[in-house]
Design a protein around this motif. Sequence first.
Motif, short mmCIF file in Angstrom:
data_model
loop_
_atom_site.label_atom_id
_atom_site.label_comp_id
_atom_site.label_asym_id
_atom_site.label_seq_id
_atom_site.Cartn_x
_atom_site.Cartn_y
_atom_site.Cartn_z
N LYS A 1 0.94 -1.17 -0.01
CA LYS A 1 0.04 -0.06 0.07
C LYS A 1 1.08 1.33 0.23
CE LYS A 1 -3.48 2.88 0.81
NZ LYS A 1 -4.51 2.95 -0.42
N ASP B 1 1.37 6.37 -7.11
CA ASP B 1 0.34 7.22 -7.80
C ASP B 1 0.13 8.70 -7.09
OD1 ASP B 1 -0.33 4.94 -8.94
OD2 ASP B 1 -1.94 4.25 -7.71
N GLN C 1 3.93 1.70 -1.25
CA GLN C 1 4.46 1.78 -2.48
C GLN C 1 3.40 2.37 -3.62
OE1 GLN C 1 6.01 -2.04 -3.31
NE2 GLN C 1 7.69 -2.14 -1.71
N MET C 2 2.23 1.84 -3.54
CA MET C 2 1.33 2.29 -4.38
C MET C 2 0.84 3.82 -4.17
SD MET C 2 -1.20 -0.98 -4.43
CE MET C 2 -2.31 -0.37 -5.43
N VAL C 3 0.87 4.24 -2.87
CA VAL C 3 0.70 5.67 -2.80
C VAL C 3 1.89 6.33 -3.25
CG1 VAL C 3 0.68 7.37 -0.74
CG2 VAL C 3 -0.69 5.17 -0.70
N GLU C 4 3.11 5.93 -3.22
CA GLU C 4 4.26 6.84 -3.78
C GLU C 4 4.31 6.74 -5.07
OE1 GLU C 4 7.83 4.64 -2.15
OE2 GLU C 4 7.40 5.51 0.00
N SER D 1 -1.28 9.26 -4.46
CA SER D 1 -2.79 9.59 -3.85
C SER D 1 -2.91 8.66 -3.06
CB SER D 1 -3.69 9.54 -4.92
OG SER D 1 -5.06 9.61 -4.75
N GLU D 2 -3.96 8.60 -1.97
CA GLU D 2 -4.28 7.61 -1.19
C GLU D 2 -5.29 6.50 -1.69
OE1 GLU D 2 -3.34 6.85 1.96
OE2 GLU D 2 -1.88 8.53 2.36
N PHE D 3 -5.84 7.22 -2.78
CA PHE D 3 -7.02 6.44 -3.61
C PHE D 3 -6.53 5.91 -4.68
CE2 PHE D 3 -8.94 9.52 -0.80
CZ PHE D 3 -10.00 8.87 -0.12
N HIS D 4 -6.95 4.68 -5.19
CA HIS D 4 -6.43 4.03 -6.25
C HIS D 4 -7.61 3.39 -7.10
CE1 HIS D 4 -2.73 3.68 -4.11
NE2 HIS D 4 -3.23 3.23 -3.20
N TYR D 5 -7.46 3.56 -8.45
CA TYR D 5 -8.56 3.10 -9.35
C TYR D 5 -7.89 2.29 -10.40
CZ TYR D 5 -9.88 8.06 -7.89
OH TYR D 5 -10.18 8.99 -7.28
N PHE D 6 -8.81 1.11 -10.29
CA PHE D 6 -8.49 0.03 -11.00
C PHE D 6 -9.43 -0.45 -12.27
CE2 PHE D 6 -7.38 -0.58 -6.74
CZ PHE D 6 -5.84 -0.66 -6.67
#
Length: 343
Positions: A8, A15, A10-13, A17-22
């Motif tokens: 989580k 993107d 790594q994904m924030v770094e 953003s705290e929210f992710h779109y899949f």
Amino acid sequence: MGRLLELKAQMVELDLSEFHYFDELLLDLKMTPKDLEVPLPRCFLRNWTEQQRLKHTIVSNILEKQRANQTTSSVPVLNLEEAVRLLQASERARQGRIRARFMTELVQSERDGRRHTWRPTHLSLDQAAIQIQKVWRGHVQRRIANRERTEEMIFLGMIPAEPPGPSPAQLQAQQVSAGLRLIQDQNEEEYRRAQLSVKQSVLRVEGTDMKETLQDQIRQWFLEYRDATGRFPDLPDEEDGGSAALFAQKTPEQVSAELSARETEREEKKKKKKKKEETEVKTRTRTRTRTRFRFFYSEFTTVSALSRRLTDVAQMFPAVSSLIFLQHTEFSEMCGVAVTTLR
């Protein structure tokens, strides 16, 4: 769980953003958003259910106690007009209920009378059979029509479909799961009882020996410390670990050095605190002195302006010029001394 948190982060770094779109990823993998839901383990759900039940019980007990402690509410006082209107409404309602009950009994008695009163008919056997068939076929067709209408409504989505009953395999699985949970609860309760009994037995059997052993170790440590330093030590404070610090794998010299270092550190902290307080006192004194100087300077400026006016007046009246000049000179000298002192 730790690995998921790292992912989580790594994904924030990436993107920012705290929210992710899949959305695009789901389309590529031909998946639905429901596939991304992380299922909760059954053990967590079960523990959560037990906690909720316990909370509900506690809240219910508290509410019952509050209801018991609450005093009875006072009866509202009605005036004569409201009381008469309330009595009229109650009486009319009572009469209406009596009349409705009477009419219901009358209709029921008439229906029972028609049912039990047999009147001979002049129908033949064929006509009677046709009459019975007509009634039965009408009943069957109404049932079929109701079933078809319900199926059509379910097909159109206008009413929810009735969930099918559990299959024999599902019933057997539920029974097995219930049996496993029961066995798990029994084993857990047995483990708790065994743990408590072992703890009590250890305290009862080995508690005295353990206490004597610890006392001997503490006594030996004090003796070693006295032999090494020439004096008995003080028991470490709670901040330093208390008596547990005595059982560390350290020599008396090391423990003494650590205690001395901590004592020195405490003294340095006290000195710094005292120095800080003295600095604050000096700052407050300097600020107060400057405030007084500014006030006196403003007053001095006002008085100086007044003295200049008096000098102008003295020039206009030479008879009193010497007296005014003398007083003005003395006052100026006094003000200069005061300003020098305040500075």
